[in-house]
Design an enzyme around this catalytic site. Structure first.
Site, PDB file in Angstrom:
ATOM      1  N   PRO A  34      21.783  67.473  37.519  1.00 32.25           N
ATOM      2  CA  PRO A  34      21.039  66.990  36.358  1.00 32.25           C
ATOM      3  C   PRO A  34      20.198  65.762  36.683  1.00 32.25           C
ATOM      4  O   PRO A  34      20.578  64.939  37.516  1.00 32.25           O
ATOM      5  CB  PRO A  34      22.143  66.618  35.366  1.00 32.25           C
ATOM      6  CG  PRO A  34      23.359  66.398  36.198  1.00 32.25           C
ATOM      7  CD  PRO A  34      23.179  67.062  37.512  1.00 32.25           C
ATOM      8  N   CYS A  64      -8.866  56.963  28.846  1.00 28.76           N
ATOM      9  CA  CYS A  64     -10.125  57.386  28.253  1.00 28.76           C
ATOM     10  C   CYS A  64     -10.128  58.869  27.951  1.00 28.76           C
ATOM     11  O   CYS A  64     -10.895  59.640  28.526  1.00 28.76           O
ATOM     12  CB  CYS A  64     -11.267  57.007  29.170  1.00 28.76           C
ATOM     13  SG  CYS A  64     -11.453  55.240  29.181  1.00 28.76           S
ATOM     14  N   TYR A 118      11.379  61.367  33.905  1.00 34.14           N
ATOM     15  CA  TYR A 118      10.050  61.955  34.012  1.00 34.14           C
ATOM     16  C   TYR A 118       8.962  61.087  33.376  1.00 34.14           C
ATOM     17  O   TYR A 118       8.003  61.604  32.808  1.00 34.14           O
ATOM     18  CB  TYR A 118      10.038  63.378  33.410  1.00 34.14           C
ATOM     19  CG  TYR A 118      11.068  64.280  34.047  1.00 34.14           C
ATOM     20  CD1 TYR A 118      10.925  64.684  35.369  1.00 34.14           C
ATOM     21  CD2 TYR A 118      12.206  64.690  33.355  1.00 34.14           C
ATOM     22  CE1 TYR A 118      11.880  65.500  35.969  1.00 34.14           C
ATOM     23  CE2 TYR A 118      13.166  65.497  33.952  1.00 34.14           C
ATOM     24  CZ  TYR A 118      12.997  65.896  35.257  1.00 34.14           C
ATOM     25  OH  TYR A 118      13.937  66.695  35.847  1.00 34.14           O
ATOM     26  N   GLY A 122      19.244  70.616  33.803  1.00 32.52           N
ATOM     27  CA  GLY A 122      18.676  71.144  32.562  1.00 32.52           C
ATOM     28  C   GLY A 122      19.368  70.715  31.288  1.00 32.52           C
ATOM     29  O   GLY A 122      18.896  71.039  30.196  1.00 32.52           O
TER      30      GLY A 122
END
Ligand code: LLP
Length: 434
Positions: free
Chosen positions: A286, A356, A384, A243
């Site tokens: 982490p 789209c 991510y 975190g």
């Protein structure tokens, strides 16, 4: 007509010693670029703080942030343990030759197959996420004649300051066992002959800037260590989760990693002494802190559309399929025009992806005037992005290149149209048109 080549002669954005425009030319775009040196620097910061603390520790890299076989090797080279949350992540780690005893299996809904595979592989720790899993894991371990080392994941009820979607440690959450049920869970786990309850785990959320919530969580955890001691068992490890925030924007503060572990050590030593327990080993896991700032994404600018007095859209050849964070979390990334790096940023534009739907990658950013063919570098995409990429609109997932010193090596190949349809099956009754 001016060639693309000519347009790329402006001053270049250099990332970790590499000319990003040359990387775009060599590997094509969109392109994820990761830096081994930057990853190492982040890991060194974590280690330095731990070394100062005098704690026994390990750093489990949270694979969900960015995982492939080369990243597993990087984790190994840098002395990190590994946190995996699925059979797929476990398989990746094992395929890369990662030592299973240094792997922790997480997950809020592990399948029987995933648990069996993990036990078979000999993973070091399985983190139990629910009361149901205590029975499930014990039964599977018993059927395999194994004793499994486990952690209990507790949700400590901390509302850390972060985006609601990435809060995981509060009580109303699908993750972990509410801390109020921690004693019951611990008793259940201790009574299971095929489980060895060695640790407690909590993870309070992601992209947390302030160190304070970690201490609130730790207070609950250490009390639980004491309760468990009263039950006659010893908790040897506390996992504080991940975190730790990174700054995506220049005006965001840095997370104070330097002081975190020395302060955790002081806290643990004081409390351990007053509660008559041993200072446990401290584990963290982490993801973003390790890889987030170690990666960028390179795109080529295509269509530029100006809607007078309203907005100028600059479109790039990727978007929410390779970086879903802005669409999912309103996340903000900064960007530069890699071939116009020292040009005045005079143009307020919106960077649009190719998908789209609205697909806004960056809303309202000041850039030098852009033209089709320019290379846009979006910063801090190491965490991510690749791991959350999709094939929406059947876009080809970009390649990943790893920089290390002067080297640049491909670590994930770009999809091809062939890989895109590789798993498609046309039922026989539809006939074969090929
Ligand atoms: N441990 C557990 C149990 C987790 O759930 C997570 C992240 C981590 C460790 C690593 O957290 P980190 O150090 O990377 O913050 N996709 C979102 C982030 C989701 C985080 C999920 N869990 C994003 O792009 O911001």
């Amino acid at each position: 007509m001016e060639s693309n080549e000519d347009k790329l002669l402006g001053s270049r954005f250099i990332f970790e010693g590499h000319d990003t425009v040359e990387l775009a030319k060599k590997y094509g775009t969109p392109l994820y670029v990761m830096s081994y040196d930057a990853i190492k620097r982040s890991v060194d910061k974590l280690k330095a703080s731990f070394e100062k603390s005098g704690l026994e520790y390990s750093i489990n890299y949270a694979g969900k942030a960015f995982l492939n076989t080369a990243m597993c090797r990087i984790a190994d080279i840098l002395g990190l343990d590994l946190d995996v949350v699925s059979g797929g992540e476990l398989y990746t780690a094992l395929a890369a030759g990662f030592d299973p005893s240094r792997i922790t299996l997480h997950g809020s809904n592990k399948s029987q197959q995933e648990i069996t595979e993990a036990i078979e592989a000999g993973v070091g720790t399985i983190t139990i996420d629910s009361l149901y899993e205590i029975d499930l894991l014990n039964d599977i371990a018993a059927s395999m004649g194994k004793v499994v080392q486990v952690h209990l994941r507790l949700s400590p009820g901390v509302e850390a300051h972060t985006h609601e979607y990435v809060q995981t440690g509060r009580v109303d959450s699908k993750f972990g066992i509410p801390i109020s049920m921690g004693s019951r869970a611990a008793r259940m786990a201790i009574e299971k002959p095929n489980l060895d309850l060695k640790g407690l785990h909590c993870h309070i959320g992601s992209q947390i800037f302030n160190t304070k919530p970690y201490f609130i969580a730790l207070t609950g955890m250490i009390e639980m260590v004491y309760n468990i001691k009263e039950m006659g068992a010893e908790i040897r490890e506390i996992n504080l989760g991940g975190g730790f925030a990174i700054n995506y924007l220049a005006d965001e503060n840095d997370f104070d990693i330097d002081s975190l572990f020395p302060s955790v050590a002081d806290f643990l030593r004081e409390n351990a002494q007053s509660l008559g327990i041993k200072v446990p080993k401290v584990i963290v896991e982490p993801g973003r802190f390790i890889v987030g700032k170690s990666g960028i994404t390179l795109y080529t600018v295509g269509t530029i559309k100006e809607i007078p007095y309203i907005r100028k859209y600059v479109s790039v050849d990727g978007g929410m399929a390779d970086n879903p964070r802005p669409a999912l979390y309103n996340a903000v990334h900064s960007a530069v025009v890699a071939n116009k790096y020292d040009y005045e940023p005079t143009d307020l534009v919106t960077i649009s992806g190719k998908c789209c739907e609205t697909d806004t990658l960056i809303k309202d950013i000041l850039l030098p005037p852009t033209e089709p063919g320019d290379i846009l570098a979006v910063m801090d995409t190491g965490a991510y992005n690749y791991s959350m990429a999709s094939h929406y609109n059947r876009l080809l997932s970009p390649s990943v290149v790893l920089l290390s010193g002067e080297r640049d090596d491909l670590i994930v190949k770009r999809d091809t149209y062939a890989t895109i349809i590789a798993n498609d099956v046309i039922p026989e009754w539809m006939g074969n048109k090929q």
